[in-house]
Design a protein around this motif. Structure first.
Motif, mmCIF file in Angstrom:
data_model
loop_
_atom_site.group_PDB
_atom_site.id
_atom_site.type_symbol
_atom_site.label_atom_id
_atom_site.label_comp_id
_atom_site.label_asym_id
_atom_site.label_seq_id
_atom_site.Cartn_x
_atom_site.Cartn_y
_atom_site.Cartn_z
ATOM 1 N N MET A 105 0.856 -1.190 0.000
ATOM 2 C CA MET A 105 0.000 0.000 0.000
ATOM 3 C C MET A 105 0.893 1.242 0.000
ATOM 4 S SD MET A 105 -3.448 0.434 0.186
ATOM 5 C CE MET A 105 -4.140 -0.869 1.187
ATOM 6 N N ILE A 106 0.625 2.164 -0.938
ATOM 7 C CA ILE A 106 1.347 3.427 -0.978
ATOM 8 C C ILE A 106 0.643 4.402 -0.046
ATOM 9 C CG2 ILE A 106 2.196 5.293 -2.433
ATOM 10 C CD1 ILE A 106 3.331 2.533 -3.145
ATOM 11 N N VAL A 107 1.396 4.981 0.893
ATOM 12 C CA VAL A 107 0.835 5.924 1.862
ATOM 13 C C VAL A 107 1.579 7.245 1.738
ATOM 14 C CG1 VAL A 107 0.412 6.382 4.303
ATOM 15 C CG2 VAL A 107 0.203 4.047 3.421
ATOM 16 N N PRO A 108 0.882 8.373 1.616
ATOM 17 C CA PRO A 108 1.565 9.655 1.464
ATOM 18 C C PRO A 108 2.307 10.074 2.727
ATOM 19 C CG PRO A 108 -0.780 9.995 1.750
ATOM 20 C CD PRO A 108 -0.583 8.516 1.590
ATOM 21 N N GLY A 146 1.056 -0.085 -9.374
ATOM 22 C CA GLY A 146 1.590 -1.247 -10.052
ATOM 23 C C GLY A 146 2.166 -2.223 -9.040
ATOM 24 N N THR A 147 1.961 -3.490 -9.267
ATOM 25 C CA THR A 147 2.391 -4.502 -8.297
ATOM 26 C C THR A 147 3.875 -4.404 -7.977
ATOM 27 O OG1 THR A 147 0.651 -6.006 -9.060
ATOM 28 C CG2 THR A 147 2.492 -6.982 -7.842
ATOM 29 N N ASP A 148 4.689 -4.087 -8.974
ATOM 30 C CA ASP A 148 6.137 -4.033 -8.766
ATOM 31 C C ASP A 148 6.669 -2.610 -8.690
ATOM 32 O OD1 ASP A 148 5.634 -3.348 -11.350
ATOM 33 O OD2 ASP A 148 7.194 -4.626 -12.246
ATOM 34 N N ALA A 149 5.778 -1.616 -8.483
ATOM 35 C CA ALA A 149 6.231 -0.223 -8.411
ATOM 36 C C ALA A 149 7.112 -0.010 -7.185
ATOM 37 C CB ALA A 149 5.033 0.718 -8.361
ATOM 38 N N LYS A 162 9.576 5.483 -8.899
ATOM 39 C CA LYS A 162 8.160 5.493 -9.268
ATOM 40 C C LYS A 162 7.284 5.801 -8.062
ATOM 41 C CE LYS A 162 8.569 2.258 -13.145
ATOM 42 N NZ LYS A 162 8.143 0.944 -13.693
ATOM 43 N N VAL A 163 7.685 5.306 -6.913
ATOM 44 C CA VAL A 163 6.944 5.603 -5.685
ATOM 45 C C VAL A 163 7.266 7.016 -5.207
ATOM 46 C CG1 VAL A 163 6.628 5.008 -3.261
ATOM 47 C CG2 VAL A 163 6.766 3.203 -4.988
ATOM 48 N N ARG A 164 8.557 7.357 -5.148
ATOM 49 C CA ARG A 164 8.973 8.654 -4.604
ATOM 50 C C ARG A 164 8.485 9.834 -5.429
ATOM 51 N NH1 ARG A 164 13.812 5.946 -4.244
ATOM 52 N NH2 ARG A 164 14.661 7.146 -5.995
ATOM 53 N N HIS A 165 8.555 9.727 -6.744
ATOM 54 C CA HIS A 165 8.280 10.880 -7.598
ATOM 55 C C HIS A 165 6.930 10.832 -8.312
ATOM 56 C CE1 HIS A 165 12.290 12.291 -6.825
ATOM 57 N NE2 HIS A 165 12.799 11.144 -7.246
ATOM 58 N N LEU A 166 6.250 9.704 -8.258
ATOM 59 C CA LEU A 166 4.952 9.599 -8.915
ATOM 60 C C LEU A 166 3.844 9.230 -7.934
ATOM 61 C CD1 LEU A 166 5.999 7.762 -12.226
ATOM 62 C CD2 LEU A 166 5.573 10.197 -11.891
ATOM 63 N N LEU A 167 3.887 8.036 -7.388
ATOM 64 C CA LEU A 167 2.751 7.539 -6.611
ATOM 65 C C LEU A 167 2.554 8.252 -5.277
ATOM 66 C CD1 LEU A 167 2.973 3.708 -7.346
ATOM 67 C CD2 LEU A 167 1.746 5.499 -8.587
ATOM 68 N N MET A 175 -2.947 4.189 -1.642
ATOM 69 C CA MET A 175 -3.233 3.614 -2.952
ATOM 70 C C MET A 175 -2.795 2.156 -2.921
ATOM 71 S SD MET A 175 -1.784 4.536 -6.796
ATOM 72 C CE MET A 175 -2.280 6.253 -6.719
ATOM 73 N N GLY A 176 -3.719 1.255 -3.165
ATOM 74 C CA GLY A 176 -3.422 -0.167 -3.086
ATOM 75 C C GLY A 176 -3.121 -0.784 -4.433
ATOM 76 N N THR A 177 -2.634 -2.003 -4.406
ATOM 77 C CA THR A 177 -2.411 -2.781 -5.620
ATOM 78 C C THR A 177 -3.643 -3.643 -5.894
ATOM 79 O OG1 THR A 177 -1.482 -4.656 -4.409
ATOM 80 C CG2 THR A 177 0.066 -2.932 -5.111
#
Length: 291
Positions: free
Chosen positions: A1-4, A167-170, A174-179, A191-193
């Motif tokens: 899970m991507i967390v801000p 993305g499953t393999d992000a 990609k995480v630091r500058h996009l997601l 944001m979940g996969t």
């Protein structure tokens, strides 16, 4: 899970949509969600309605059914499905401005409420179908989002979710500058996969009956948004004032990030179809009303 890095809550989501309401309606219209292209020749208006119609198809809606639009925005999806599928819809939004607009454009059988889905107050097993078009991302407690949907659905009911997915393999840049910035600037608590969504749905008691990755068919939404925004900033003084003076103006930085996130595969767009088991243990068959 991507967390801000900066946590987001329901109040931040409501403030975001309340403040940017006039800008969103100028740039996006009544449907504040992606378009879905099939032939590539659809207009943006036709594409957003195609996504709504796809949701209706996945739900297998039947005239007279009671439905819930979770995160209903301006109520456009609720109105379209109420008219085209002859269903009754209760819509929930955190934004008072969105609800004000929706209620100024009433449709028989559609009720729009300013309420947090995580405390929706609906009775157990009281609705036949539910959908969430790009609203699950704004849920602070995603497992509870699924649990509430399962609770309010009648046995055999369906839930369709259109979701922004990591993305499953992000990882890495990609995480630091996009997601992560997309979450922070767009007021997404997480944001979940695909796999995380499926696990949360299963844990809530749903059976996954369908999934489609439509990233390529929705991605052109963002170049269109970018062109509209640039044009508006150049020629429309009022839009320029609203955007540059907004507390939430950093949200517009997410547009180029979204374009790059889709192009690199850092972000995906998925449509999930889930069913609540009937009392006999089987999910409802498409097109059949739950008894």
């Amino acid at each position: 899970m991507i967390v801000p890095e900066i946590s987001q809550n329901a109040a931040a989501v409501a403030d975001h949509y309340d403040e940017l309401d006039p800008v969103y309606r100028r740039l996006w219209g009544e449907h504040v969600h992606h378009g879905l292209w099939t032939t590539g020749r659809e207009t943006p208006g036709e594409a957003v309605e195609a996504l709504v119609d796809t949701v209706g198809d996945r739900l297998g809606l039947i005239p007279g059914q009671a439905c819930v639009d979770i995160g209903c925005g301006y109520g456009s999806t609720a109105r379209r499905l109420a008219v085209t599928r002859e269903v009754r819809v209760t819509g929930f939004t955190l934004s008072a401005e969105q609800a004000r607009y929706a209620n100024a454009h009433p449709e028989p059988g559609v009720d729009i409420q300013v309420w947090d889905w995580l405390a929706n107050g609906l009775a157990d097993a009281s609705v036949d179908a539910a959908w969430a078009i790009e609203s699950s991302e704004h849920m602070v407690d995603k497992p509870r989002f699924f649990a509430e949907a399962h609770r309010v659905l009648r046995p055999g009911g369906r839930l369709v979710i259109c979701a922004w997915l990591a993305g499953t393999d992000a990882s890495g840049w990609k995480v630091r500058h996009l997601l992560e910035p997309i979450c922070r600037e767009g007021r997404l608590p997480s944001m979940g996969t695909r796999e995380e969504y499926e696990a949360m749905g299963t844990a809530a008691g749903f059976e996954l009956t369908g999934f489609e990755d439509v990233s390529r068919r929705v991605a052109r939404t963002w170049p269109i948004c970018a062109r509209r925004l640039v044009k508006a900033l150049l020629v429309d003084r009022e839009t320029r004032r609203l955007v540059l003076g907004a507390r939430n103006r950093s949200s517009f930085l997410g547009i180029p990030r979204m374009i790059l996130a889709y192009r690199t595969g850092a972000m995906r767009y998925g449509i999930f179809t889930m069913s609540k088991a009937r009392k006999d243990g089987a999910p409802r068959e498409p097109g059949k009303l739950t008894q």
